[in-house]
Design a protein around this motif. Structure first.
Motif, PDB file in Angstrom:
ATOM      1  N   LYS A 140      39.935 -37.199 -66.610  1.00  0.00           N
ATOM      2  CA  LYS A 140      41.210 -37.408 -65.921  1.00  0.00           C
ATOM      3  C   LYS A 140      41.746 -36.130 -65.285  1.00  0.00           C
ATOM      4  O   LYS A 140      42.856 -36.124 -64.748  1.00  0.00           O
ATOM      5  N   GLY A 141      40.950 -35.063 -65.355  1.00  0.00           N
ATOM      6  CA  GLY A 141      41.377 -33.818 -64.733  1.00  0.00           C
ATOM      7  C   GLY A 141      42.297 -32.975 -65.583  1.00  0.00           C
ATOM      8  O   GLY A 141      42.870 -31.991 -65.079  1.00  0.00           O
ATOM      9  N   ARG A 142      42.432 -33.314 -66.864  1.00  0.00           N
ATOM     10  CA  ARG A 142      43.315 -32.556 -67.752  1.00  0.00           C
ATOM     11  C   ARG A 142      42.543 -31.420 -68.415  1.00  0.00           C
ATOM     12  O   ARG A 142      41.422 -31.617 -68.890  1.00  0.00           O
ATOM     13  N   ALA A 143      43.147 -30.242 -68.452  1.00  0.00           N
ATOM     14  CA  ALA A 143      42.521 -29.099 -69.107  1.00  0.00           C
ATOM     15  C   ALA A 143      42.571 -29.298 -70.618  1.00  0.00           C
ATOM     16  O   ALA A 143      43.653 -29.467 -71.193  1.00  0.00           O
ATOM     17  N   VAL A 144      41.428 -29.300 -71.291  1.00  0.00           N
ATOM     18  CA  VAL A 144      41.378 -29.478 -72.732  1.00  0.00           C
ATOM     19  C   VAL A 144      41.144 -28.151 -73.445  1.00  0.00           C
ATOM     20  O   VAL A 144      41.398 -28.033 -74.647  1.00  0.00           O
ATOM     21  N   THR A 145      40.656 -27.176 -72.721  1.00  0.00           N
ATOM     22  CA  THR A 145      40.546 -25.815 -73.242  1.00  0.00           C
ATOM     23  C   THR A 145      40.401 -24.884 -72.054  1.00  0.00           C
ATOM     24  O   THR A 145      39.912 -25.285 -70.993  1.00  0.00           O
ATOM     25  N   SER A 146      40.865 -23.638 -72.197  1.00  0.00           N
ATOM     26  CA  SER A 146      40.787 -22.706 -71.071  1.00  0.00           C
ATOM     27  C   SER A 146      40.807 -21.273 -71.582  1.00  0.00           C
ATOM     28  O   SER A 146      41.216 -20.999 -72.715  1.00  0.00           O
ATOM     29  N   GLU A 174      38.662 -23.336 -66.957  1.00  0.00           N
ATOM     30  CA  GLU A 174      39.099 -24.460 -67.773  1.00  0.00           C
ATOM     31  C   GLU A 174      37.974 -25.463 -67.983  1.00  0.00           C
ATOM     32  O   GLU A 174      37.088 -25.616 -67.124  1.00  0.00           O
ATOM     33  N   TYR A 203      32.653 -33.936 -68.372  1.00  0.00           N
ATOM     34  CA  TYR A 203      33.729 -32.981 -68.140  1.00  0.00           C
ATOM     35  C   TYR A 203      33.370 -32.127 -66.922  1.00  0.00           C
ATOM     36  O   TYR A 203      32.234 -32.147 -66.433  1.00  0.00           O
ATOM     37  N   ARG A 220      37.810 -29.409 -68.158  1.00  0.00           N
ATOM     38  CA  ARG A 220      38.675 -30.529 -67.806  1.00  0.00           C
ATOM     39  C   ARG A 220      37.991 -31.854 -68.119  1.00  0.00           C
ATOM     40  O   ARG A 220      36.793 -32.022 -67.854  1.00  0.00           O
ATOM     41  N   ASP A 221      38.756 -32.795 -68.652  1.00  0.00           N
ATOM     42  CA  ASP A 221      38.201 -34.106 -68.976  1.00  0.00           C
ATOM     43  C   ASP A 221      38.123 -34.975 -67.731  1.00  0.00           C
ATOM     44  O   ASP A 221      38.437 -34.535 -66.610  1.00  0.00           O
TER      45      ASP A 221
END
Length: 522
Positions: free
Chosen positions: A365-371, A360, A394, A362-363
């Motif tokens: 904030k720890g959010r997956a933006v693509t994987s 993944e 990231y 991750r930005d």
């Protein structure tokens, strides 16, 4: 070595397309599956070389033996560097004084290269998380690696010159412990742990120090320039950490085979030169030395691989090793740490091989933006898209059973965004440390930021650097330049006046970014 030429300093990166190709290679092959997903360990024979290429390999005029008329003005010498590597039949080369030319040379050879770690190889290179530019993995067999590190310790003041000029053993040891021993402490902390994990380790370098294996009582009885035995601190500390000197393993008698690498001749050679063996290939872990030889000018002392004309001021060393390459730890390794928004990022991984694993992006904030899924493969390469994403920091993460098992930082920038460097304030009091920030830096092994004077408010490209610090190959970061920075002994505190800070890649003298002008006042 590394003597100053009119204050031209040398003492070492994110690898680009070549590293990406290397990672794609790793992803395209895997070891035959057995227990743990890999075949039984097999021996590999490698030729590992160390070579100081002298100011980037294009600053020595082969016809005159002197500096080129223009800096970086002798590209034909760089071709001769490539020829020397080919003649040595090297598989892996650690390069000193590379000046942004590691990947350039590697490309010309059809190899892989890392401007961050100053290592090139005909095998794929992986920049692992936690390596921090200190070492890379070289994939010498499908799914199996060796660890390679390269170093260049400070040259001045030079210990053998102190001996020549009447220094005592105590004075020599004090000098070495202050000047050069600190430069290898990170290596001593990191490399032995890799060897203990069963990973073959190679350390190449221009150590700017003789070896304790050479300055023995027997040598002192034979060589006038060695008046007494010395337990040189750098070589001793590395040996105590478990790193073995391959040249001395192959040639254990320093009286019979000195193996001098400094110097076959140099525009910077001292008028009363002291010759010695200061360029080494060291090894640790599951490896065995088969042979080692000096690479240098034809007919030179102890030269086993002769090249004419010889294109640098050091002889090289190439050692043949029998190694048992290791399966790496679980890791995720992006092809580059600087990613262009709208482009793609190849990522190599070595995963547990469980169902549902993913790589993944991750930005902050720890959010997956693509994987992308790994498809339960242990080794492979996936490509992540950076389309439509925002500028910033990231993490590339390998996720197994819902947990991040490995991650590595990357930075996304819009296409065409320049490297930037800035200072914290427009005015500083004399003696006050200067805060420096940078972004979108090349991330090479010896990127540095330095203060330059602007007399009369005019900043000349040809002005001399004053006081400086290295960036640690960071893409983004900050540092303070002050009384403990390099060059402070002669340039600090800064005199009242106007100044700028410049960021220069890989120990070179060509700036890629300049701060706004600031003032130093009384």
């Amino acid at each position: 070595m590394n003597v100053k030429r009119l204050k031209r300093r040398r003492v070492v990166a994110s690898a680009g397309a070549l590293i990406a190709a290397a990672m794609l290679s790793l992803g395209s092959t895997s070891a035959v599956a057995t227990t743990g997903g890999h075949s039984a360990a097999e021996h590999e024979r490698l030729r590992v070389m160390t070579l100081n290429i002298f100011y980037g390999g294009d600053d020595l005029d082969l016809k005159t033996g002197d500096f080129c008329a223009k800096p970086n003005g002798c590209p034909q010498t760089l071709v001769q560097i490539e020829h020397a590597i080919t003649q040595a039949r090297a598989d892996i080369v650690g390069v000193q004084e590379p000046e942004r030319d590691v990947e350039r040379i590697a490309s010309a050879l059809g190899w892989y290269g890392s401007d961050r770690a100053h290592v090139m190889s005909r095998f794929p290179i992986i920049d692992p998380p936690g390596g921090n530019g200190l070492y890379v993995y070289v994939e010498v067999a499908p799914g199996r690696v060796v660890a390679v590190a390269n170093t260049h310790t400070p040259s001045d003041p030079y210990g053998p010159y102190l001996v020549r000029d009447g220094g005592t053993v105590k004075q020599v040891l004090d000098l070495e412990r202050k000047t050069r021993l600190p430069a290898v402490q990170d290596l001593i902390e990191v490399l032995p742990s890799l060897a203990r994990k069963g990973i073959p380790v190679m350390l190449t370098g221009d150590f700017n120090s003789p070896s304790h294996l050479d300055w023995t009582p027997a040598v002192a009885a034979e060589r006038p320039e060695v008046p007494y035995a010395v337990k040189w601190p750098v070589s001793s500390a590395l040996a105590e950490a478990g790193l073995r000197d391959t040249y001395r393993e192959a040639h254990p008698d320093p009286v019979a085979v000195p193996g001098f690498t400094w110097t076959p001749g140099s525009p910077e050679a001292d008028a009363h030169e002291v010759f010695d063996r200061i360029d080494w290939v060291l090894t640790a872990g599951p490896s065995r030395t088969i042979d080692s030889t000096v690479v240098g000018e034809k007919g030179g002392p102890d030269v086993g691989v002769g090249v004419s004309p010889w294109p640098t001021d050091h002889r090289g060393v190439v050692s043949t090793l029998d190694v048992v390459p290791a399966v790496p730890q679980v890791l995720v390794a992006p092809a580059t740490r600087r990613v262009t928004i709208g482009g793609n990022l190849p990522v190599t991984y070595h995963a547990p091989g469980r169902q549902g694993e993913r790589v993944e992006l991750r930005d902050a904030k720890g959010r997956a933006v693509t994987s992308r899924p790994t498809s339960s493969r242990t080794d492979g390469t996936v490509t992540l898209s950076a389309k439509g994403l925002r500028r910033g920091a990231y993490d590339v993460a390998l996720v197994s059973r819902g947990k991040v098992v490995s991650k590595a930082p990357v930075w996304l920038y819009p296409a065409g965004e320049p490297t930037k460097v800035s200072v914290g304030k427009s005015s500083y009091k004399q003696g006050e440390s200067i805060k420096v920030d940078w972004s979108n830096a090349p991330g090479m092994g010896l990127d540095w930021v330095s203060v330059y004077a602007c007399p009369g408010g005019k900043c000349q490209d040809t002005s001399e650097y004053l006081v400086y610090t290295y960036t640690g190959s960071a893409i983004e970061g900050q540092a303070k330049i002050g009384p403990k920075s390099i060059g402070a002994d002669s340039s600090w505190p800064l005199a009242p006046g106007r100044y700028v800070v410049r960021l220069l890649p890989d120990d070179g003298l060509v700036s890629v970014a300049q701060s706004a002008m600031f003032t130093v006042t009384k």
